[in-house]
Scaffold this active site. Sequence first.
Site, PDB file in Angstrom:
ATOM      1  N   ASP A  48      14.370   2.633 -10.293  1.00 33.82           N
ATOM      2  CA  ASP A  48      13.526   3.104  -9.192  1.00 33.82           C
ATOM      3  C   ASP A  48      12.544   2.013  -8.738  1.00 33.82           C
ATOM      4  O   ASP A  48      12.247   1.089  -9.494  1.00 33.82           O
ATOM      5  CB  ASP A  48      12.761   4.343  -9.635  1.00 33.82           C
ATOM      6  CG  ASP A  48      12.457   5.289  -8.482  1.00 33.82           C
ATOM      7  OD1 ASP A  48      12.681   4.904  -7.320  1.00 33.82           O
ATOM      8  OD2 ASP A  48      12.004   6.415  -8.756  1.00 33.82           O
ATOM      9  N   GLU A  51      12.520  -2.178  -4.681  1.00 34.19           N
ATOM     10  CA  GLU A  51      12.453  -3.008  -3.470  1.00 34.19           C
ATOM     11  C   GLU A  51      11.871  -4.412  -3.729  1.00 34.19           C
ATOM     12  O   GLU A  51      12.385  -5.341  -3.102  1.00 34.19           O
ATOM     13  CB  GLU A  51      11.616  -2.292  -2.393  1.00 34.19           C
ATOM     14  CG  GLU A  51      12.235  -1.060  -1.810  1.00 34.19           C
ATOM     15  CD  GLU A  51      12.071   0.179  -2.697  1.00 34.19           C
ATOM     16  OE1 GLU A  51      12.314   1.278  -2.210  1.00 34.19           O
ATOM     17  OE2 GLU A  51      11.705   0.054  -3.886  1.00 34.19           O
ATOM     18  N   ASP A 120      12.596   8.081  -0.841  1.00 37.24           N
ATOM     19  CA  ASP A 120      11.774   9.292  -0.907  1.00 37.24           C
ATOM     20  C   ASP A 120      11.708   9.955   0.461  1.00 37.24           C
ATOM     21  O   ASP A 120      10.660   9.992   1.118  1.00 37.24           O
ATOM     22  CB  ASP A 120      10.373   8.942  -1.401  1.00 37.24           C
ATOM     23  CG  ASP A 120      10.379   8.449  -2.838  1.00 37.24           C
ATOM     24  OD1 ASP A 120      11.408   8.634  -3.511  1.00 37.24           O
ATOM     25  OD2 ASP A 120       9.374   7.886  -3.272  1.00 37.24           O
TER      26      ASP A 120
END
Length: 442
Positions: A48, A51, A120
């Site tokens: 998670d 990025e 998300d």
Amino acid sequence: NSSGSVETFDFYFGNTGLVDVFNSDAANWFLDFYARLAEQGVTGWWGDLGEPEVHPATALHNLDGRLVGADEVHNAYGHQWAKILYEHQVKTRPELRPFIMMRSGFLGSQRYGMIPWTGDVSRSWGGLQGQVELMLQMSTFGLAYIHSDLGGFAGGDTFDEELYLRWLEFGAFTPVFRPHAQDNIAPEPVFHGQDVIDAARDIIKLRYALTPYNYSLSLENTMTGAPLARPVSFLDESRFTDAKHYLWGEAFLVAPVKQAGVTEQTIALPQGVWFDYWQKQKWDGEQTISIAAPVGNLPLMVKAGSFVPSVPPTQHLKAYNTENLHIAYYADASVAESTYVMYEDDGATPETLGTGTYQSIIMSAAQRGKALSLLLTTNGSYPSAPEQRMIHYTVYGVMESPERVVVDGNDIDKTQWSWEQADNSLRFAAELQRQAQVNIIL
């Protein structure tokens, strides 16, 4: 950073830093945590925030002994994270297929077993509305397992039953079916009312029933690069004007409902002849139609000439097998010949395609006047392949009761097949070892 100190920053979890996945020493330290979790039985990984979500421009990375700024490697961070994890798992657990879910990657990340999702996303109709376009874009870039948090992830004060079920409908025809959300609204159907549970159960059962079709799409993707979800332009460029609809393999045209209060869905049909999956009504292509779209029934069309394999739905894939295989064929006089290949292996061993330890079930159809011939042939094998299968045929588009049904040269008794006028379907069963020939005389 430039002073040689650890670069830290404030984040959701507190003051923190980043692991330099480009630095071999740091990567090896990081992978020790994965090794310890693997010893506890973990076989899939969720990377998670890769990025990275916060990546200070003043942070320096060690790239092959050369210090580079964060901005130079930012877009490759998630890709590199997947790479080191993939290579580690292949080395330490070579008997497992890597499962690596990442929120960020780059072109080529699919070679590291990456399963990306769209982040998300807002738990709202607006959040749902962008998912088809995102899925198609990522699919054509080569990242075929793109998917979303079903039901939406963030926001929302109250549970929107209609939005939730429409998102699950859509999710049943996406590469990964995975409800997920923030804690204030549970993503699992069981925590909601009986109406939601009942509707969700039917959607999930459809997903499990179509495992042979969906798994064949995944093997085809590995062999050819063809995505599971495809723009309609793959069939008919003149009809592809937006991302309202998409193809799921070659058989299905999917038209998700993405607005509240919709009871009918408008569909621009590509060329060919199409069946409403639920009602079995036939429509000529290259026109816009409107079909009923009650909540729980995803607007879904099947192209004439398609074979759709399925199985009785199971509770989990450990119970999955194809000894009782259901095959639906959608017949129409406009399709003189048709071929489809279902692929199957043991579902677990890596490199089955490279070693040839898989099976192809080749399904073909030929229609000449009032005679329809169906041929099934199996090629190849794998250690746990069924020695024989019972094939349960359903042929749609049979407009009158047949005169004869012939299996492997033998007429079968009329008590062993049935024709239903309500949906113009013919049903019968036959055994398959290596080959099965069916002739239907209308």
